[in-house]
Design a protein around this motif. Structure first.
Motif, PDB file in Angstrom:
ATOM      1  N   GLU A 192     -58.884 -45.712  25.864  1.00 35.18           N
ATOM      2  CA  GLU A 192     -58.158 -44.870  26.940  1.00 35.18           C
ATOM      3  C   GLU A 192     -56.955 -44.553  26.522  1.00 35.18           C
ATOM      4  OE1 GLU A 192     -59.207 -47.050  30.433  1.00 35.18           O
ATOM      5  OE2 GLU A 192     -61.455 -47.400  29.894  1.00 35.18           O
ATOM      6  N   GLU A 193     -56.315 -43.549  27.542  1.00 32.85           N
ATOM      7  CA  GLU A 193     -54.970 -43.688  27.394  1.00 32.85           C
ATOM      8  C   GLU A 193     -54.090 -44.718  27.709  1.00 32.85           C
ATOM      9  OE1 GLU A 193     -51.563 -40.506  29.503  1.00 32.85           O
ATOM     10  OE2 GLU A 193     -53.642 -40.117  29.649  1.00 32.85           O
ATOM     11  N   SER A 195     -50.821 -47.219  27.913  1.00 37.05           N
ATOM     12  CA  SER A 195     -49.260 -47.536  27.808  1.00 37.05           C
ATOM     13  C   SER A 195     -49.000 -49.056  28.494  1.00 37.05           C
ATOM     14  CB  SER A 195     -48.364 -46.560  29.155  1.00 37.05           C
ATOM     15  OG  SER A 195     -48.737 -47.172  30.284  1.00 37.05           O
ATOM     16  N   LEU A 196     -47.835 -49.590  27.946  1.00 36.06           N
ATOM     17  CA  LEU A 196     -47.695 -51.253  28.170  1.00 36.06           C
ATOM     18  C   LEU A 196     -47.130 -51.177  29.778  1.00 36.06           C
ATOM     19  CD1 LEU A 196     -46.970 -53.754  26.991  1.00 36.06           C
ATOM     20  CD2 LEU A 196     -44.570 -53.157  26.836  1.00 36.06           C
ATOM     21  N   GLN A 197     -46.568 -50.131  30.490  1.00 36.88           N
ATOM     22  CA  GLN A 197     -46.443 -50.324  31.780  1.00 36.88           C
ATOM     23  C   GLN A 197     -47.735 -50.227  32.547  1.00 36.88           C
ATOM     24  OE1 GLN A 197     -44.844 -48.336  29.765  1.00 36.88           O
ATOM     25  NE2 GLN A 197     -42.687 -49.517  29.557  1.00 36.88           N
ATOM     26  N   GLN A 198     -48.558 -49.482  32.105  1.00 39.07           N
ATOM     27  CA  GLN A 198     -49.924 -49.332  32.866  1.00 39.07           C
ATOM     28  C   GLN A 198     -50.821 -50.650  32.875  1.00 39.07           C
ATOM     29  OE1 GLN A 198     -52.726 -46.782  31.144  1.00 39.07           O
ATOM     30  NE2 GLN A 198     -53.969 -46.213  33.050  1.00 39.07           N
ATOM     31  N   MET A 199     -50.634 -51.224  31.565  1.00 33.28           N
ATOM     32  CA  MET A 199     -51.338 -52.523  31.304  1.00 33.28           C
ATOM     33  C   MET A 199     -50.802 -53.586  32.126  1.00 33.28           C
ATOM     34  SD  MET A 199     -52.294 -54.230  27.781  1.00 33.28           S
ATOM     35  CE  MET A 199     -52.906 -56.058  27.696  1.00 33.28           C
ATOM     36  N   ALA A 200     -49.475 -53.703  32.059  1.00 34.50           N
ATOM     37  CA  ALA A 200     -48.796 -54.701  32.686  1.00 34.50           C
ATOM     38  C   ALA A 200     -49.068 -54.742  34.215  1.00 34.50           C
ATOM     39  CB  ALA A 200     -47.125 -54.603  32.529  1.00 34.50           C
ATOM     40  N   GLY A 201     -49.315 -53.427  34.756  1.00 38.73           N
ATOM     41  CA  GLY A 201     -49.297 -53.201  36.119  1.00 38.73           C
ATOM     42  C   GLY A 201     -50.867 -53.656  36.550  1.00 38.73           C
ATOM     43  N   ALA A 202     -51.778 -53.247  35.576  1.00 28.89           N
ATOM     44  CA  ALA A 202     -53.070 -53.849  35.797  1.00 28.89           C
ATOM     45  C   ALA A 202     -53.293 -55.283  35.914  1.00 28.89           C
ATOM     46  CB  ALA A 202     -54.058 -53.285  34.847  1.00 28.89           C
ATOM     47  N   VAL A 226     -53.763 -52.315  20.210  1.00 32.52           N
ATOM     48  CA  VAL A 226     -54.486 -51.318  20.555  1.00 32.52           C
ATOM     49  C   VAL A 226     -54.910 -50.513  19.272  1.00 32.52           C
ATOM     50  CG1 VAL A 226     -54.564 -49.053  21.681  1.00 32.52           C
ATOM     51  CG2 VAL A 226     -53.472 -51.011  23.123  1.00 32.52           C
ATOM     52  N   LEU A 227     -53.789 -50.394  18.671  1.00 32.50           N
ATOM     53  CA  LEU A 227     -53.972 -49.391  17.315  1.00 32.50           C
ATOM     54  C   LEU A 227     -54.884 -49.836  16.373  1.00 32.50           C
ATOM     55  CD1 LEU A 227     -52.901 -47.242  15.287  1.00 32.50           C
ATOM     56  CD2 LEU A 227     -51.276 -48.569  14.643  1.00 32.50           C
ATOM     57  N   ARG A 228     -54.795 -51.242  16.164  1.00 37.63           N
ATOM     58  CA  ARG A 228     -55.730 -51.855  15.109  1.00 37.63           C
ATOM     59  C   ARG A 228     -57.179 -51.997  15.830  1.00 37.63           C
ATOM     60  NH1 ARG A 228     -52.995 -53.735  10.870  1.00 37.63           N
ATOM     61  NH2 ARG A 228     -54.898 -55.004  10.195  1.00 37.63           N
ATOM     62  N   ARG A 229     -57.375 -51.988  17.134  1.00 37.81           N
ATOM     63  CA  ARG A 229     -58.830 -52.043  17.646  1.00 37.81           C
ATOM     64  C   ARG A 229     -59.185 -50.522  17.319  1.00 37.81           C
ATOM     65  NH1 ARG A 229     -62.188 -53.530  18.399  1.00 37.81           N
ATOM     66  NH2 ARG A 229     -63.097 -53.710  20.622  1.00 37.81           N
ATOM     67  N   ARG A 230     -58.453 -49.483  17.744  1.00 35.49           N
ATOM     68  CA  ARG A 230     -58.963 -48.109  17.540  1.00 35.49           C
ATOM     69  C   ARG A 230     -59.227 -47.937  16.158  1.00 35.49           C
ATOM     70  NH1 ARG A 230     -54.700 -44.509  21.170  1.00 35.49           N
ATOM     71  NH2 ARG A 230     -55.833 -44.968  23.226  1.00 35.49           N
ATOM     72  N   ILE A 231     -58.384 -48.128  15.266  1.00 36.00           N
ATOM     73  CA  ILE A 231     -58.718 -47.966  13.830  1.00 36.00           C
ATOM     74  C   ILE A 231     -59.756 -48.892  13.356  1.00 36.00           C
ATOM     75  CG2 ILE A 231     -57.857 -48.256  11.396  1.00 36.00           C
ATOM     76  CD1 ILE A 231     -56.692 -45.910  13.162  1.00 36.00           C
ATOM     77  N   GLY A 232     -59.944 -50.112  13.742  1.00 35.40           N
ATOM     78  CA  GLY A 232     -61.153 -50.992  13.438  1.00 35.40           C
ATOM     79  C   GLY A 232     -62.402 -50.451  13.866  1.00 35.40           C
ATOM     80  N   GLU A 233     -62.436 -49.820  15.050  1.00 36.79           N
ATOM     81  CA  GLU A 233     -63.692 -49.328  15.698  1.00 36.79           C
ATOM     82  C   GLU A 233     -63.966 -47.758  14.823  1.00 36.79           C
ATOM     83  OE1 GLU A 233     -67.076 -48.771  18.446  1.00 36.79           O
ATOM     84  OE2 GLU A 233     -65.496 -50.307  17.925  1.00 36.79           O
ATOM     85  N   VAL A 252     -62.282 -42.843  19.714  1.00 39.34           N
ATOM     86  CA  VAL A 252     -61.471 -44.110  19.806  1.00 39.34           C
ATOM     87  C   VAL A 252     -60.301 -43.756  20.393  1.00 39.34           C
ATOM     88  CG1 VAL A 252     -62.756 -45.061  17.668  1.00 39.34           C
ATOM     89  CG2 VAL A 252     -60.618 -43.800  17.412  1.00 39.34           C
ATOM     90  N   GLY A 253     -60.017 -42.838  21.188  1.00 43.00           N
ATOM     91  CA  GLY A 253     -58.766 -42.644  21.872  1.00 43.00           C
ATOM     92  C   GLY A 253     -57.752 -41.623  21.306  1.00 43.00           C
ATOM     93  N   TYR A 254     -58.164 -40.666  20.407  1.00 42.22           N
ATOM     94  CA  TYR A 254     -57.223 -39.761  19.843  1.00 42.22           C
ATOM     95  C   TYR A 254     -57.920 -38.179  20.189  1.00 42.22           C
ATOM     96  CZ  TYR A 254     -55.032 -43.548  16.984  1.00 42.22           C
ATOM     97  OH  TYR A 254     -54.558 -44.848  16.682  1.00 42.22           O
ATOM     98  N   ASP A 255     -56.773 -37.792  20.939  1.00 38.77           N
ATOM     99  CA  ASP A 255     -57.181 -36.332  21.192  1.00 38.77           C
ATOM    100  C   ASP A 255     -56.718 -35.431  20.110  1.00 38.77           C
ATOM    101  OD1 ASP A 255     -58.269 -36.769  23.785  1.00 38.77           O
ATOM    102  OD2 ASP A 255     -56.047 -36.637  24.607  1.00 38.77           O
ATOM    103  N   ASN A 256     -56.012 -35.904  19.551  1.00 41.11           N
ATOM    104  CA  ASN A 256     -55.309 -34.939  18.257  1.00 41.11           C
ATOM    105  C   ASN A 256     -55.881 -35.667  17.027  1.00 41.11           C
ATOM    106  OD1 ASN A 256     -53.691 -33.938  16.043  1.00 41.11           O
ATOM    107  ND2 ASN A 256     -52.252 -33.614  17.266  1.00 41.11           N
ATOM    108  N   PRO A 257     -56.895 -34.598  16.027  1.00 40.09           N
ATOM    109  CA  PRO A 257     -57.399 -35.228  15.011  1.00 40.09           C
ATOM    110  C   PRO A 257     -56.325 -35.622  13.983  1.00 40.09           C
ATOM    111  CG  PRO A 257     -58.879 -33.723  15.789  1.00 40.09           C
ATOM    112  CD  PRO A 257     -57.365 -33.503  16.733  1.00 40.09           C
ATOM    113  N   SER A 258     -55.394 -34.812  13.792  1.00 36.40           N
ATOM    114  CA  SER A 258     -54.143 -34.764  12.843  1.00 36.40           C
ATOM    115  C   SER A 258     -53.616 -36.014  13.128  1.00 36.40           C
ATOM    116  CB  SER A 258     -53.392 -33.678  12.766  1.00 36.40           C
ATOM    117  OG  SER A 258     -54.258 -32.292  12.446  1.00 36.40           O
ATOM    118  N   HIS A 259     -53.302 -36.473  14.265  1.00 39.36           N
ATOM    119  CA  HIS A 259     -52.513 -37.775  14.443  1.00 39.36           C
ATOM    120  C   HIS A 259     -53.449 -38.862  14.235  1.00 39.36           C
ATOM    121  CE1 HIS A 259     -49.761 -40.702  16.217  1.00 39.36           C
ATOM    122  NE2 HIS A 259     -50.827 -40.990  17.289  1.00 39.36           N
ATOM    123  N   PHE A 260     -54.768 -38.739  14.484  1.00 39.62           N
ATOM    124  CA  PHE A 260     -55.686 -39.779  14.200  1.00 39.62           C
ATOM    125  C   PHE A 260     -55.717 -39.924  12.396  1.00 39.62           C
ATOM    126  CE2 PHE A 260     -60.179 -40.444  12.393  1.00 39.62           C
ATOM    127  CZ  PHE A 260     -60.180 -41.923  13.036  1.00 39.62           C
TER     128      PHE A 260
END
Length: 283
Positions: A192-193, A195-202, A226-233, A252-260
């Motif tokens: 999912e989208e 951010s550190l702040q979002q996770m800390a809040g949760a 998070v990055l390693r979980r995404r790439i591993g998946e 795995v959470g990338y909207d931009n294929p080039s960035h992936f």
């Protein structure tokens, strides 16, 4: 002629009541380990990995373990594991993946208890015996002898059980309960989208405290985890499905294929398409 007799009644390794299913066998030399298998988990498969050479540090459920020749790792299904390697720390391994496991007293597709150590160190004699059997298993599978490979799997499991019983089967180190909450949260939300702040809040803590605990427990910052979980998946999907790379990127959470593609290439050392082509054995 010298004749050797069987000395006891046969009992299936680990008390298995039915034949497990061999999924794959992998052999990685130190050169190939420049392209690492990044943080991932398998929903319905167990991996049994023997380190043949080199040195690294593996992370199993977020706990670090040294990995060098003779170390035998068991990754139960759904257990997140990370096997860092690269040009600066090459590692040679042989491994197999299997499913359909029903070990008495354990959940489905678990070979060891949840609180058991995932690694034991074999002596050189044990290491040589097991790697020879792995080599025969790999050769039979690549030669198309799937039936023979399944029966050899039972021989491998028998040695694994014997060697673990002979080793000092330590308990996995206890870990900070909050660190486990962090890993559980990331494992559930990494696609999912983020951010550190979002996770800390949760999790109702400050971003600083969250980052500190995560780094201490796993060796990675939350964003790196998070990055390693995404790439591993993504690696798992590339290996086990025919999904297009763009679909995998989105999954795995990338909207931009080039960035992936850029993130995957940076982490693994090759593009997703090249990884898919080179990782899977083609007869």
């Amino acid at each position: 002629m010298i004749q050797c007799f069987v000395k006891k009644e046969y009992a299936a390794p680990f008390g298995l009541l039915c034949m497990p299913r061999l999924f794959s066998v992998s052999r990685t030399d130190e050169k190939a380990s420049a392209h690492p298998r990044v943080m991932h988990a398998h929903d319905d498969l167990v991996e049994v990995v023997l380190v043949r050479g080199g040195e690294s540090r593996y992370y199993v459920g977020g706990t670090p373990y040294d990995a060098r020749r003779g170390d035998l790792f068991i990754f139960n299904s759904r257990v997140v594991h990370d096997e860092p390697s690269g040009p600066d720390r090459p590692v040679a391994t042989v491994s197999l993946a299997l499913g359909g496991l029903a070990v008495p007293g354990l959940r489905a597709n678990a070979l060891i208890a949840e609180d058991a150590s995932p690694v034991c160190h074999l002596n050189e004699t044990q290491t040589v015996r097991l790697e020879r059997l792995y080599d025969v298993l790999y050769d039979e599978l690549t030669a198309g002898n799937d039936d023979g490979a399944h029966h050899l799997l039972m021989a491998v499991l028998s040695l694994v059980q014997q060697f673990r019983a002979a080793a000092a089967d330590g308990r996995a180190a206890g870990e900070n309960a909050f660190a486990q909450r962090i890993k559980d949260y990331i494992d559930a939300h990494f696609a999912e989208e983020f951010s550190l702040q979002q996770m800390a809040g949760a999790l109702h803590v400050s971003p600083y405290y969250l980052a500190h605990v995560c780094k201490e427990a796993t060796g990675y910052s939350p964003l790196q985890y998070v990055l390693r979980r995404r790439i591993g998946e993504a690696q798992t999907l590339l290996i086990t499905t025919d999904l297009p790379v763009t679909r995998i990127a989105a999954q795995v959470g990338y909207d931009n294929p080039s960035h992936f593609n850029a993130q995957f290439s940076k982490a693994v050392g090759m593009s997703p398409r090249t990884f898919r082509r080179e990782y899977v054995y083609h007869a």
